[in-house]
Design a protein around this motif. Sequence first.
Motif, PDB file in Angstrom:
ATOM      1  N   GLU A 153      38.544  40.437  33.400  1.00  0.00           N
ATOM      2  CA  GLU A 153      38.995  41.638  32.681  1.00  0.00           C
ATOM      3  C   GLU A 153      40.077  42.382  33.452  1.00  0.00           C
ATOM      4  N   CYS A 154      39.987  42.346  34.769  1.00  0.00           N
ATOM      5  CA  CYS A 154      40.907  43.139  35.598  1.00  0.00           C
ATOM      6  C   CYS A 154      42.243  42.446  35.852  1.00  0.00           C
ATOM      7  N   MET A 155      42.323  41.123  35.685  1.00  0.00           N
ATOM      8  CA  MET A 155      43.575  40.438  36.016  1.00  0.00           C
ATOM      9  C   MET A 155      44.465  40.325  34.784  1.00  0.00           C
ATOM     10  N   ASP A 195      47.158  38.653  31.938  1.00  0.00           N
ATOM     11  CA  ASP A 195      47.015  37.449  31.120  1.00  0.00           C
ATOM     12  C   ASP A 195      47.485  36.198  31.840  1.00  0.00           C
ATOM     13  N   ASN A 196      48.440  36.346  32.750  1.00  0.00           N
ATOM     14  CA  ASN A 196      48.914  35.170  33.506  1.00  0.00           C
ATOM     15  C   ASN A 196      48.305  35.118  34.908  1.00  0.00           C
ATOM     16  N   GLY A 197      47.231  35.863  35.101  1.00  0.00           N
ATOM     17  CA  GLY A 197      46.538  35.814  36.387  1.00  0.00           C
ATOM     18  C   GLY A 197      45.845  34.466  36.588  1.00  0.00           C
ATOM     19  N   ILE A 198      45.400  34.231  37.807  1.00  0.00           N
ATOM     20  CA  ILE A 198      44.800  32.935  38.142  1.00  0.00           C
ATOM     21  C   ILE A 198      43.652  33.161  39.120  1.00  0.00           C
ATOM     22  N   GLN A 199      42.620  32.345  39.006  1.00  0.00           N
ATOM     23  CA  GLN A 199      41.484  32.425  39.913  1.00  0.00           C
ATOM     24  C   GLN A 199      41.250  31.066  40.558  1.00  0.00           C
ATOM     25  N   VAL A 200      40.863  31.096  41.827  1.00  0.00           N
ATOM     26  CA  VAL A 200      40.411  29.893  42.517  1.00  0.00           C
ATOM     27  C   VAL A 200      38.996  30.180  43.024  1.00  0.00           C
ATOM     28  N   ILE A 201      38.045  29.401  42.513  1.00  0.00           N
ATOM     29  CA  ILE A 201      36.640  29.556  42.882  1.00  0.00           C
ATOM     30  C   ILE A 201      36.277  28.396  43.802  1.00  0.00           C
ATOM     31  N   MET A 202      35.818  28.717  45.006  1.00  0.00           N
ATOM     32  CA  MET A 202      35.424  27.698  45.971  1.00  0.00           C
ATOM     33  C   MET A 202      33.905  27.524  45.928  1.00  0.00           C
ATOM     34  N   PHE A 203      33.449  26.294  45.896  1.00  0.00           N
ATOM     35  CA  PHE A 203      32.014  26.069  45.981  1.00  0.00           C
ATOM     36  C   PHE A 203      31.753  24.706  46.597  1.00  0.00           C
ATOM     37  N   ALA A 222      40.016  47.090  41.216  1.00  0.00           N
ATOM     38  CA  ALA A 222      41.414  46.727  41.416  1.00  0.00           C
ATOM     39  C   ALA A 222      41.956  45.948  40.220  1.00  0.00           C
ATOM     40  N   SER A 223      43.272  45.693  40.248  1.00  0.00           N
ATOM     41  CA  SER A 223      43.939  44.897  39.204  1.00  0.00           C
ATOM     42  C   SER A 223      44.670  43.739  39.874  1.00  0.00           C
ATOM     43  N   PRO A 224      43.934  42.703  40.258  1.00  0.00           N
ATOM     44  CA  PRO A 224      44.557  41.612  41.016  1.00  0.00           C
ATOM     45  C   PRO A 224      45.298  40.638  40.104  1.00  0.00           C
ATOM     46  N   ASP A 225      46.276  39.958  40.686  1.00  0.00           N
ATOM     47  CA  ASP A 225      46.963  38.865  40.006  1.00  0.00           C
ATOM     48  C   ASP A 225      46.278  37.536  40.315  1.00  0.00           C
TER      49      ASP A 225
END
Length: 1014
Positions: free
Chosen positions: A687-689, A691-699, A618-621
């Motif tokens: 790679e799939c998102m 340039d202005n995409g964002i990630q939230v990693i929970m740990f 996919a190509s997520p934002d």
Amino acid sequence: MSAGVTPFALKDAPALIERLLPVQKLSAEVFKERKAGPGQTLVPLGAYWKGRKPLILNKACILGCLLPASDNPARDLEIFEKLMAMDDESFVARWPRRPKPKEILATLNIACIADYFVCNPPTSMPQSAPVDWSKPELEDVRVHWRDDISELERHRLEAQMLPLAPYRERVEAAKRPEEVMDTVHGHIWDAVNAHLGTSARSFPELVEQLGIMRYGHRPRVADTFCGSGQSPFEAARLGCDVYASDLNPVGSMLTWGAFRIIGGSADERVQLERRQQELVDKVLREIDKLGVETDGHGWRAKAYLYCVEVRCPQSGWMVPLIPSRVLSYGKQAIAELVPVASQKRYDIRVRSGVSDDDLKAASKGTVCSDGRGQDPYLFHSVNGVEYRTKISTLRGDFRNADGTTDNKLRLWEKTDFKPRPEDLFQERLYAVHWMKPKANGKKFDYEFRTVSDHDIRRELLVEEFIGRHLAEWQAKGWIPDMRIEPGDKTDEPIRTRGWTHWHHLFPARHLLLLGLLRRESRRGEELVLLSRILDYTSKLCRWTTSKAGSSKSGQGGRTGGASDNPANVFYNQALNTFYNYGCRGSFPLLQLLGAPLPEAESLGRASVVCQPAADMLASPDICLTDPPYGSAVNYEEILEFFIAWLRKNPPPEFADWVWDSRRSLAIKGDDENFRRGMVAAYKRMTECMPDNGIQVIMFTHQSGSIWADMANIVWAAGLQVTAAWYVATETDSALREGSYVKGTVLLVCRKRHGAHKTTHDDLAWEIQEEVDVQVRALTGLNQQAKGLYRDENVFEDADIQMAGYAASLRVLTRYAVIDGRDMAAEAIRPRVKGETTFVDSLIEFAVDTANRCLVPQGIPQGHWDRLGGAERFYLKLLDMEARGAKTLDNYQNFAKAFKVRDFRPLMASQRANEARLKSAVEFGRAEMSEGSELHQSVLRAVLYGMMELVKNVDGSEVLAHLTLNIPDYYSDMTRRELAVELADYLARRLEAMRPEEAGAARVLRELVKNQRLG
């Protein structure tokens, strides 16, 4: 929907979650959802999946990624809280009952009643409120709202009726936002639109408009570790387009089921319920036709109680292995062992309504243990002679040359479904729990009975049926034929029972019922619901009985009446075998299959696949993930319990999935393979998102090395940290001895652009500046939001600490090259055990720099720098206690921050929500020796002096002891100055909490200040 918004207007705007997040309120909301237990929206679909991040937390993350951070943070915060139903007006809708007009008029000061209400008759009413309704002339007055008063105006007035309590207490009394979804947000849209420049009247409209303003289209959210589907479901409920994947097909199936069953439309739900009822009726007719679960007198089996039976090698008797002979506390029913000496065996007789003494005696059975961690043993007596044999001895346990443990149990074969006569462990039915509808048809009567000859005949009928059909049903995929692969968790049934295939875990009755259900389950929804009841079947269901609950609703304890039921298999994350177990009857299991589930329509488009995270297409934002960092749950093993039943002939919806746990591909643990797997997964997402995409990693914040691990992953994946937040849930539980805390770090990341370079020396200044800016921003917002928060802080010290970490990581991960080293290459370089890598040293440096922001007010920086870790810990947490903080996660996190090896000796209480430090008196003379982290510290000497003063020791004696307890007291004058500073600090912090000790600290301060030297 999107009229009036400009595409890409927010393309480069920072996200709100990168600037602020009301984590204290969010933690309270998360805890509220957790305490709902099976009342949580998605839990009833698959309670066996334990690792869930609450829906309210996912909602906060998604909205936080979409909303822009403006130059007015206080207003940003206010709008976010309206969207999260955290504002006063929303609590009106969340409150158990809205106040009536008469109640409002009796309580509030209202200058003109007619501005809001219509009274009939109006003549006798006063003009203003409060109104005394006890007056006789007002007895017949009727009051209602004016028709032209908006819902927002009503909410604002009704909000004044809410109790002025801390936010957490208010949340405990209120409903969860999702329970009142239809009414809780009606008042917010004018304010939201005015602030954001949108024109939304619902979340899907708002989400689409914000997506267009950021990405040019409705936002796409991806979760490649979707598990039970919490994140994808909440994203779709908000109106996002969703891509969800999991390596394990059970995780993907649960996520698919969340969309199609819980999130289905009203029409889809009606059709599903009809099909399910038809399935239940058909299978129950077949069971009844066999006549194996009814007694012919209107009674139907609710549960069968089985036990393992073994021949005692010392006495030669066949002994049923029953740890407790109590069948029911509510019915006061027990199983009584009656010796049959001629056959060297026991009959088992059921007695109900026994005395309390009999019940107490029955709590001890034929399997005993001499303490936790001790081997269980068989125990029985014949003619007054006691016989004891360890279970491990019965099994013939022995150690192989390679150190592994084995035994002499026969390994069952694929054709087996019950023990063979020569097997060590036999299986025996020893009681039946029956149920019968009451005369009014609404409830049931229940009773326990001794196993009769008719019951034995019915058992043989079931076994004969399975014996005739097993091979055929296995070939068709209706009963498993899958071998149990060895593993950390799957070794247990092999080692303790000799079971080698998954169908060995199920009694014949459950093979019959589940086989019939699997035969009739041809749709995806039917397999999801079949998995739901699988958790309540098998020989791994321990028998449970309880007295009536003594807790009130919401207190966290047991409520309701007495209960007698087999537990579910995955009450914990293991495959536990039992000496006695409960087998639910077909009727209650089919009731569970057809039981209604929560309804929460999902509105976004969703795609669910079963594939590794590194293969995302996919190509997520937005990527919102909860990876298995250091996970103690071996899902890839224990979920084979379900895969065994589902893998053959899956329905069309799941036909393209790989119905295997693919253990070798699972990302797990925290070793080198884990890091490489995580890097591959997050690199692919990056790679799939856009340039202005964002990630939230929970740990989970559970290890001191976690920051280095996450920095490695972020660097190697081409990401940069932009923020970090800590959300805590606290649970008091007897099972966890009152000190279990689970907290989640939200690590916010963006793509790293460019190939910036720096040096270690330059980093020091940059990190310090970034941390200072971050801390000032959050503490400043605390001041700005005082009115909004009724003097409660938006951010507590632990939040500011976490933000300091994020600021330091933000600087570090901005650079691709540090001191000439390629950080992506450094991040994936294999570790040597015990080695401190370049990345480790950088992270330690950054974290130490961030921790400088933790100096409590009242202690000069110079003195703070000279304190040891345990001293800093005690002084900082005392400062927090003085301001009302008492959750254990604060102590855990700050112990890590200050590198305290073991903070427990400093604690008076480690209860999750009532934690506190020891007082000077409680310390007494402890923690003075070399083994203590406070050994020869100025703080410990000061606390010792305070303790002596409280106990009325003479001041000159106290002073003499102080000079002995502080090394270099006379040669290093700064030690004396520090003692004065600490005594003064303790006096001010303890004034409200422990006035007597505060007074002692003041006396000690003056003694040291006025001490004549030389």
